[in-house]
Motif scaffolding. Structure first.
Motif, PDB file in Angstrom:
ATOM      1  N   PHE A 115      29.268  33.277  52.139  1.00  0.00           N
ATOM      2  CA  PHE A 115      29.165  34.568  50.572  1.00  0.00           C
ATOM      3  C   PHE A 115      30.225  35.302  50.937  1.00  0.00           C
ATOM      4  CE2 PHE A 115      25.240  33.279  51.013  1.00  0.00           C
ATOM      5  CZ  PHE A 115      24.057  31.952  50.139  1.00  0.00           C
ATOM      6  N   LYS A 116      30.562  34.966  50.488  1.00  0.00           N
ATOM      7  CA  LYS A 116      32.358  36.088  50.504  1.00  0.00           C
ATOM      8  C   LYS A 116      32.859  36.522  48.889  1.00  0.00           C
ATOM      9  CE  LYS A 116      34.312  34.257  54.495  1.00  0.00           C
ATOM     10  NZ  LYS A 116      35.254  33.795  55.497  1.00  0.00           N
ATOM     11  N   VAL A 117      33.264  37.783  49.021  1.00  0.00           N
ATOM     12  CA  VAL A 117      33.766  38.537  47.832  1.00  0.00           C
ATOM     13  C   VAL A 117      34.939  39.719  49.018  1.00  0.00           C
ATOM     14  CG1 VAL A 117      33.559  40.336  45.712  1.00  0.00           C
ATOM     15  CG2 VAL A 117      31.634  39.082  46.488  1.00  0.00           C
ATOM     16  N   TRP A 118      36.117  39.351  47.428  1.00  0.00           N
ATOM     17  CA  TRP A 118      37.375  40.075  48.330  1.00  0.00           C
ATOM     18  C   TRP A 118      38.408  40.568  46.855  1.00  0.00           C
ATOM     19  CZ3 TRP A 118      36.736  34.938  48.726  1.00  0.00           C
ATOM     20  CH2 TRP A 118      37.744  33.728  48.205  1.00  0.00           C
ATOM     21  N   GLY A 172      39.416  45.961  37.869  1.00  0.00           N
ATOM     22  CA  GLY A 172      39.834  45.545  39.354  1.00  0.00           C
ATOM     23  C   GLY A 172      39.862  43.968  39.110  1.00  0.00           C
ATOM     24  N   ASP A 173      40.423  43.079  40.575  1.00  0.00           N
ATOM     25  CA  ASP A 173      40.833  42.400  40.383  1.00  0.00           C
ATOM     26  C   ASP A 173      40.311  41.774  42.075  1.00  0.00           C
ATOM     27  OD1 ASP A 173      42.383  39.332  40.746  1.00  0.00           O
ATOM     28  OD2 ASP A 173      44.152  40.749  40.139  1.00  0.00           O
ATOM     29  N   ILE A 174      39.388  40.671  41.295  1.00  0.00           N
ATOM     30  CA  ILE A 174      38.894  40.357  42.826  1.00  0.00           C
ATOM     31  C   ILE A 174      38.667  38.750  42.698  1.00  0.00           C
ATOM     32  CG2 ILE A 174      36.947  41.945  42.925  1.00  0.00           C
ATOM     33  CD1 ILE A 174      35.324  40.478  41.259  1.00  0.00           C
ATOM     34  N   HIS A 175      38.360  38.440  44.103  1.00  0.00           N
ATOM     35  CA  HIS A 175      38.033  36.156  44.088  1.00  0.00           C
ATOM     36  C   HIS A 175      36.431  36.189  45.183  1.00  0.00           C
ATOM     37  CE1 HIS A 175      41.776  35.605  43.479  1.00  0.00           C
ATOM     38  NE2 HIS A 175      42.422  36.678  43.553  1.00  0.00           N
ATOM     39  N   CYS A 176      35.844  35.501  44.723  1.00  0.00           N
ATOM     40  CA  CYS A 176      34.368  34.912  45.195  1.00  0.00           C
ATOM     41  C   CYS A 176      34.183  33.632  45.774  1.00  0.00           C
ATOM     42  CB  CYS A 176      33.545  35.725  44.473  1.00  0.00           C
ATOM     43  SG  CYS A 176      33.251  34.679  42.901  1.00  0.00           S
ATOM     44  N   GLY A 191      39.826  43.071  35.439  1.00  0.00           N
ATOM     45  CA  GLY A 191      39.927  43.825  34.920  1.00  0.00           C
ATOM     46  C   GLY A 191      37.970  43.755  34.084  1.00  0.00           C
ATOM     47  N   GLY A 192      38.297  45.474  33.713  1.00  0.00           N
ATOM     48  CA  GLY A 192      36.792  45.366  32.384  1.00  0.00           C
ATOM     49  C   GLY A 192      35.388  45.360  33.898  1.00  0.00           C
ATOM     50  N   TYR A 193      34.657  44.624  32.420  1.00  0.00           N
ATOM     51  CA  TYR A 193      33.453  44.438  33.522  1.00  0.00           C
ATOM     52  C   TYR A 193      33.031  42.494  33.623  1.00  0.00           C
ATOM     53  CZ  TYR A 193      32.294  48.801  33.152  1.00  0.00           C
ATOM     54  OH  TYR A 193      32.129  50.585  32.517  1.00  0.00           O
ATOM     55  N   ASN A 194      34.176  42.272  34.018  1.00  0.00           N
ATOM     56  CA  ASN A 194      33.684  40.382  34.093  1.00  0.00           C
ATOM     57  C   ASN A 194      32.906  40.185  35.597  1.00  0.00           C
ATOM     58  OD1 ASN A 194      35.323  39.889  31.742  1.00  0.00           O
ATOM     59  ND2 ASN A 194      37.716  40.477  32.827  1.00  0.00           N
ATOM     60  N   LEU A 195      32.682  39.399  35.808  1.00  0.00           N
ATOM     61  CA  LEU A 195      32.119  38.213  36.847  1.00  0.00           C
ATOM     62  C   LEU A 195      32.447  37.736  37.136  1.00  0.00           C
ATOM     63  CD1 LEU A 195      28.291  37.592  34.655  1.00  0.00           C
ATOM     64  CD2 LEU A 195      29.327  39.665  36.434  1.00  0.00           C
ATOM     65  N   CYS A 196      32.700  37.573  38.732  1.00  0.00           N
ATOM     66  CA  CYS A 196      33.015  36.147  39.966  1.00  0.00           C
ATOM     67  C   CYS A 196      32.174  35.950  40.255  1.00  0.00           C
ATOM     68  CB  CYS A 196      34.128  37.111  40.470  1.00  0.00           C
ATOM     69  SG  CYS A 196      34.535  35.983  41.440  1.00  0.00           S
ATOM     70  N   HIS A 197      31.626  34.206  39.425  1.00  0.00           N
ATOM     71  CA  HIS A 197      30.281  34.102  39.805  1.00  0.00           C
ATOM     72  C   HIS A 197      30.971  32.506  40.430  1.00  0.00           C
ATOM     73  CE1 HIS A 197      27.388  31.086  38.698  1.00  0.00           C
ATOM     74  NE2 HIS A 197      26.873  31.572  39.361  1.00  0.00           N
ATOM     75  N   ALA A 198      30.655  32.058  41.380  1.00  0.00           N
ATOM     76  CA  ALA A 198      30.633  30.666  42.595  1.00  0.00           C
ATOM     77  C   ALA A 198      29.220  29.861  42.917  1.00  0.00           C
ATOM     78  CB  ALA A 198      31.544  31.149  43.715  1.00  0.00           C
ATOM     79  N   GLN A 199      29.435  28.722  42.607  1.00  0.00           N
ATOM     80  CA  GLN A 199      28.149  28.338  43.208  1.00  0.00           C
ATOM     81  C   GLN A 199      27.933  27.028  43.046  1.00  0.00           C
ATOM     82  OE1 GLN A 199      24.533  28.661  39.846  1.00  0.00           O
ATOM     83  NE2 GLN A 199      24.236  26.270  39.907  1.00  0.00           N
ATOM     84  N   ALA A 200      27.458  26.423  44.641  1.00  0.00           N
ATOM     85  CA  ALA A 200      27.850  25.178  45.190  1.00  0.00           C
ATOM     86  C   ALA A 200      26.391  24.424  44.700  1.00  0.00           C
ATOM     87  CB  ALA A 200      27.548  25.427  46.252  1.00  0.00           C
ATOM     88  N   THR A 201      26.101  23.427  44.331  1.00  0.00           N
ATOM     89  CA  THR A 201      25.252  22.731  44.116  1.00  0.00           C
ATOM     90  C   THR A 201      25.155  21.886  44.616  1.00  0.00           C
ATOM     91  OG1 THR A 201      25.406  23.283  41.981  1.00  0.00           O
ATOM     92  CG2 THR A 201      23.894  22.072  41.526  1.00  0.00           C
TER      93      THR A 201
END
Length: 209
Positions: A115-118, A172-176, A191-201
């Motif tokens: 898992f990564k966030v940057w 902010g500006d993020i990747h996950c 920006g704002g309170y946005n979510l960065c969401h990545a999922q493997a199914t």
């Protein structure tokens, strides 16, 4: 009185093959006795017996000497050494097994979820990024540090999905991303309170989507 021809042999006179025959004897002529056995043959057979006895004694002595060498230990050292040397290649062949075991261990070690966030994520009123990660049966809290976040979990083949979520705190500006068994899913938020969401199914036929 009958007169005998001087030319005919008289069986009754000595010197004609045997002793004189008694008068009136009509039996077969005298049969001489068989000749006696030669002494030379007896001596030869005796010599052969002595030679045979000497050969038997020599064979017994040689066998006894060979048995002594085998029990002495000096003759056993060389075979033991050769046997030990012969067994060395078998023990040295095991590194290939170790290499195979190492490959399997690395393969098992590689089966983890990453898992990564940057990116850029300034702290807000509630602090820095709010990060959660895990699977459908295991959810954990992550911490943003020095502009990034990384965590790993063992891969569970029974898991339905693996996910990572990071929420900005005002800007902010993020990747996950989440990587499962070589497959990676990525997402982005700004920006704002946005979510960065990545999922493997987990796929129905195996693999990850």
């Amino acid at each position: 009185m009958n007169q005998q021809n001087p030319q005919e042999p008289n069986p009754q006179q000595p010197g004609w093959g045997g002793p004189p025959m008694p008068p009136g004897h009509n039996g077969p002529p005298f049969q001489p006795l068989p000749p006696k056995k030669s002494r030379g043959k007896a001596i030869g057979l005796g010599c052969l017996g002595v030679v045979g006895l000497l050969v038997v004694v020599a064979v017994i002595a040689t066998a006894a000497g060979g048995g002594g060498d085998e029990s002495g230990g000096s003759g056993d050292v060389a075979p033991a050494a050769s046997t030990a040397e012969g067994e060395q290649p078998a023990t040295e062949a095991k590194p290939s097994d170790k290499a195979a075991g190492t490959g399997e261990a690395e393969k098992k070690k590689a089966k983890v979820v990453v898992f990564k966030v940057w990116g850029t994520a300034p702290a807000g009123a509630l602090g820095p990024l709010d990060i959660t990660y895990g699977s459908d049966s295991d959810s954990r809290q992550g911490k943003w540090k020095d502009g990034g976040f990384t965590a790993t979990l063992p891969l569970n083949d029974d898991a339905l999905y693996y996910t990572v979520t990071a929420q900005l705190q005002g800007s902010g500006d993020i990747h996950c991303s989440v990587t499962v068994d070589g497959h990676t899913e990525k997402a982005h938020a700004a920006g704002g309170y946005n979510l960065c969401h990545a999922q493997a199914t987990a796929g129905l036929l195996g693999g990850w989507d």
